[in-house]
Design an enzyme around this catalytic site. Sequence first.
Site, PDB file in Angstrom:
ATOM      1  N   HIS A 140      -4.039   3.151  -3.376  1.00 45.61           N
ATOM      2  CA  HIS A 140      -4.270   2.614  -2.028  1.00 45.61           C
ATOM      3  C   HIS A 140      -3.508   1.318  -1.775  1.00 45.61           C
ATOM      4  CE1 HIS A 140      -6.307   1.045   1.551  1.00 45.61           C
ATOM      5  NE2 HIS A 140      -6.243  -0.088   0.898  1.00 45.61           N
ATOM      6  N   SER A 159     -22.104  -8.196  38.204  1.00 45.52           N
ATOM      7  CA  SER A 159     -22.325  -9.536  37.662  1.00 45.52           C
ATOM      8  C   SER A 159     -21.013 -10.298  37.469  1.00 45.52           C
ATOM      9  CB  SER A 159     -23.017  -9.448  36.304  1.00 45.52           C
ATOM     10  OG  SER A 159     -24.222  -8.761  36.421  1.00 45.52           O
ATOM     11  N   PHE A 190     -20.666 -12.349  25.122  1.00 47.73           N
ATOM     12  CA  PHE A 190     -20.187 -11.136  24.455  1.00 47.73           C
ATOM     13  C   PHE A 190     -18.693 -11.178  24.169  1.00 47.73           C
ATOM     14  CE2 PHE A 190     -24.000  -9.464  26.865  1.00 47.73           C
ATOM     15  CZ  PHE A 190     -24.858  -9.695  25.799  1.00 47.73           C
ATOM     16  N   GLU A 207     -17.598  -3.327  25.036  1.00 48.32           N
ATOM     17  CA  GLU A 207     -16.775  -4.542  25.170  1.00 48.32           C
ATOM     18  C   GLU A 207     -15.572  -4.517  24.229  1.00 48.32           C
ATOM     19  OE1 GLU A 207     -20.051  -4.625  24.432  1.00 48.32           O
ATOM     20  OE2 GLU A 207     -20.987  -5.399  26.253  1.00 48.32           O
ATOM     21  N   GLY A 232     -10.778   4.524   7.199  1.00 48.92           N
ATOM     22  CA  GLY A 232     -11.237   3.173   7.533  1.00 48.92           C
ATOM     23  C   GLY A 232     -11.320   2.981   9.037  1.00 48.92           C
ATOM     24  N   GLY A 282      -3.643  -3.567  11.422  1.00 52.84           N
ATOM     25  CA  GLY A 282      -4.087  -4.102  10.129  1.00 52.84           C
ATOM     26  C   GLY A 282      -5.600  -4.203  10.165  1.00 52.84           C
ATOM     27  N   PRO A 283      -6.147  -4.904  11.180  1.00 54.21           N
ATOM     28  CA  PRO A 283      -7.593  -4.845  11.357  1.00 54.21           C
ATOM     29  C   PRO A 283      -7.964  -3.416  11.773  1.00 54.21           C
ATOM     30  CG  PRO A 283      -6.611  -6.695  12.559  1.00 54.21           C
ATOM     31  CD  PRO A 283      -5.496  -5.784  12.158  1.00 54.21           C
ATOM     32  N   LEU A 284      -8.613  -2.705  10.894  1.00 47.64           N
ATOM     33  CA  LEU A 284      -8.765  -1.255  11.085  1.00 47.64           C
ATOM     34  C   LEU A 284      -9.487  -0.919  12.382  1.00 47.64           C
ATOM     35  CD1 LEU A 284      -9.606  -0.373   7.379  1.00 47.64           C
ATOM     36  CD2 LEU A 284      -7.453   0.026   8.572  1.00 47.64           C
ATOM     37  N   HIS A 339     -28.338 -14.578  25.807  1.00 51.88           N
ATOM     38  CA  HIS A 339     -27.266 -14.401  26.783  1.00 51.88           C
ATOM     39  C   HIS A 339     -26.542 -15.699  27.118  1.00 51.88           C
ATOM     40  CE1 HIS A 339     -28.888 -10.472  27.069  1.00 51.88           C
ATOM     41  NE2 HIS A 339     -28.201 -10.145  28.146  1.00 51.88           N
ATOM     42  N   HIS A 372      -2.213  -0.924   7.112  1.00 49.72           N
ATOM     43  CA  HIS A 372      -1.858  -1.254   5.725  1.00 49.72           C
ATOM     44  C   HIS A 372      -0.761  -0.338   5.204  1.00 49.72           C
ATOM     45  CE1 HIS A 372      -5.109   1.745   5.585  1.00 49.72           C
ATOM     46  NE2 HIS A 372      -4.554   2.178   4.470  1.00 49.72           N
ATOM     47  N   HIS A 386       0.828  -1.208   0.000  1.00 48.21           N
ATOM     48  CA  HIS A 386       0.000   0.000   0.000  1.00 48.21           C
ATOM     49  C   HIS A 386       0.862   1.258   0.000  1.00 48.21           C
ATOM     50  CE1 HIS A 386      -2.324  -3.312   1.711  1.00 48.21           C
ATOM     51  NE2 HIS A 386      -3.425  -2.670   1.338  1.00 48.21           N
TER      52      HIS A 386
HETATM   53  C1  LIG Z   1     -11.444  -4.467   9.961  1.00 50.90           C
HETATM   54  C2  LIG Z   1     -10.928  -4.317   8.571  1.00 50.90           C
HETATM   55  N1  LIG Z   1     -11.776  -4.318   7.544  1.00 50.90           N
HETATM   56  C3  LIG Z   1     -11.317  -4.227   6.289  1.00 50.90           C
HETATM   57  C4  LIG Z   1      -9.983  -4.124   6.016  1.00 50.90           C
HETATM   58  C5  LIG Z   1      -9.470  -4.071   4.604  1.00 50.90           C
HETATM   59  N2  LIG Z   1      -8.987  -2.698   4.304  1.00 50.90           N
HETATM   60  C6  LIG Z   1      -7.707  -2.368   4.398  1.00 50.90           C
HETATM   61  S1  LIG Z   1      -7.421  -0.768   4.092  1.00 50.90           S
HETATM   62  C7  LIG Z   1      -9.053  -0.490   3.794  1.00 50.90           C
HETATM   63  C8  LIG Z   1      -9.528   0.877   3.400  1.00 50.90           C
HETATM   64  C9  LIG Z   1      -9.061   1.867   4.357  1.00 50.90           C
HETATM   65  O1  LIG Z   1      -9.281   3.124   3.918  1.00 50.90           O
HETATM   66  P1  LIG Z   1      -8.450   4.316   4.521  1.00 50.90           P
HETATM   67  O2  LIG Z   1      -8.342   4.164   5.966  1.00 50.90           O
HETATM   68  O3  LIG Z   1      -9.036   5.560   3.991  1.00 50.90           O
HETATM   69  O4  LIG Z   1      -7.008   4.070   3.948  1.00 50.90           O
HETATM   70  P2  LIG Z   1      -6.331   4.785   2.694  1.00 50.90           P
HETATM   71  O5  LIG Z   1      -7.149   4.397   1.484  1.00 50.90           O
HETATM   72  O6  LIG Z   1      -6.360   6.220   2.950  1.00 50.90           O
HETATM   73  O7  LIG Z   1      -4.967   4.180   2.663  1.00 50.90           O
HETATM   74  C10 LIG Z   1      -9.792  -1.643   3.958  1.00 50.90           C
HETATM   75  C11 LIG Z   1     -11.253  -1.757   3.757  1.00 50.90           C
HETATM   76  C12 LIG Z   1      -9.112  -4.122   7.141  1.00 50.90           C
HETATM   77  N3  LIG Z   1      -7.801  -4.031   6.997  1.00 50.90           N
HETATM   78  N4  LIG Z   1      -9.609  -4.171   8.388  1.00 50.90           N
END
Ligand SMILES: Cc1ncc(C[n+]2csc(CCOP(=O)(O)OP(=O)(O)O)c2C)c(N)n1
Length: 673
Positions: free
Chosen positions: A270, A392, A445, A419, A166, A127-129, A481, A78, A38
Amino acid sequence: MAEALQLGEALPEATHQDMANAIRALAMDAVQKADSGHPGMPMGMADVATVLFTRFLKFDAAHPDWPDRDRFVLSAGHGSMLLYSLLYLTGVPGMDIEELKRFRQLHSKTAGHPEYGHAPGIETTTGPLGQGLGNAVGMALGERLLNQRYGDEIVDHHTYVIAGDGCLMEGISQEAISLAGHLKLGRLIVLFDDNQISIDGPTSLSVSDDQIERFRASGWHTAKVDGHKPEAIALAIENARASTDRPSLIACRTVIGYGAPKKQGTAATHGSPLGEEEIKGAREKLGWSHAAFEVPKPILASWRAAGTRNAAAYERWQNAAKRLDAAKRAHLTDPIDAEVRGKITAAVKALKSDFSSEAAKLATRQSSQKVLEKLVPVVPGLIGGSADLTGSNGTLTKLHTIVKPGDFAGNYVHYGVREHGMAAAINGMALHGGIVPYGGTFLVFSDYCRPSIRLSALMGKRVIYVMTHDSIGLGEDGPTHQPVEQLAALRAMPNLNVFRPADSVECAECWEIALGTEATPSILALTRQGLPLLRTAHTEENLTAKGAYVLIEPKGQRAVTLIATGSEVALAVTAAKELGGEGIAAAVVSMPCWELFEAQDRAYQDTVLGRAPRVGVEAAVEFGWRKWLGSYGKFVGMHGFGASAPAEELYKHFGITVAALKAAAADVIGKSQ
Ligand SMILES: Cc1ncc(C[n+]2csc(CCOP(=O)(O)OP(=O)(O)O)c2C)c(N)n1
């Protein structure tokens, strides 16, 4: 070639533009060489990152693990080449140019997304946004908690985050933003890469939020800047730092892929290599005439100077830290050292003995609370909390005090009904160091926390999830639950210990193991309903440490082995006794932690499981149980969702009973003859 500087060589000043372009060039070259990655985000945020790293970020490249460094979290993981370029340019040990050339290759330090532990300076796996933003809230909270305990000389730093569109679209961001605003985490500064582009195209396709207003509504200080104007960026960061009672958002309007002549400003930059032609054009447009991966000496020298800018501050910090009491100093990075470990073991042993002699009927959530009462005074940095289920979950004891907005003297956090935010924050606290976090919610949950639990496991951090109401045994709240598939789903996750203690004694043992396991997170699945004490004979040894053990061994050769976890161990014990009365030699194996049992040697596993046919019982789905039961074993448990009724009725209704266990035993014995 532009590598090492000679000792004593003058450091010619490079311009901001040169320094930012070095990031851009490295990012596009590395992505091109890897033929994947990227480039757009690093190229767009190069100016912001250059200002941050050369003027503000408190770090010393030679000592990347300095406990009082500012934390830098690349939530938009990314854009990993941004981070790797910065680590290389500033001179972080081990991140040499060869690593950048091996971007995204096996065993390189430069994985596709930043992996915690692969290189110093990677503060968390992203990585997981949105997760990085959630972690950063925990880091910023951790900083304040430790500042309160150690003072400004030892703990006084900022947490900076780069988050993209994202990250801010993800649901977790709302929880993180709201929690940080509420707690007044003034040392948290989010630099939003406001480039209005994501993968599908312009963000206008999918989002119309006014991010500034959104953050402001949660009590943040906010600003907007042109993300390509260094002085404006610097001023915004200065103002953000001056806002000590509110976290800050700086929306940096940038152009994705800045410098790419045809593709900049478009989603094409991207997540794909720019291509040779476009890279050639970008070099011309940016005025960067150097070969791929080549950073001219003066520019590298300026970057390296940024990496050593805080060397004196580091030395001052070292001197201050030397004045600390040795144990306190050690706990800043490792709260559970050998001495603390000894205290935990002693406390757990004493408590086990009390539990055994009192033999009270207790829900394991209550037992856990009793264990915590003994642990809070002996574990430095133990910070508890719950996502609005404090009573709880039994996560609060009378020894706790509450963390309040702007007041970090306490050791218990009300995370609110967040959570996912809680789970990401406790990851951040564990990553920060000096803190052993636990957080509570209902086991069902865990699904709301799962993406963060996965990262605790992937990163190998000691994070403890206290998850109560662990089966249909919670009763009347009904199937929404009542977890049925969660245990199986959690057990499927690598490097996660899932504990389901059968009584108070096992519960204390689980806590001891969870605290002593530094590189693996733990789930404590605890009951709402009372359970009889089964471990009436006190043992010094932590039997749970082997994952499973023989609780009842019948006289003579086993006819059947009943294997159970948690609340169902009591059923197995009763069934075994009745079977014994009928002349059937039944053993009971309590299996509070599958993962630890799997780690035992074959000989131990064979002794525990025996050669007799087996019956498994757990108030959850069967998924996974075959490995213990073999093809001919029988499982007594859930086959679908639960229902709303008193717990005892539900156990009868779903056939998780002593009678069912005995029938299953008779069945497997019959088949084996
Ligand atoms: C939870 C999650 N969902 C989907 C993705 C796949 N993904 C990676 S980057 C991206 C788009 C992100 O857009 P942005 O934050 O604007 O990044 P830019 O295009 O500016 O680099 C997606 C959907 C991910 N990495 N994590």
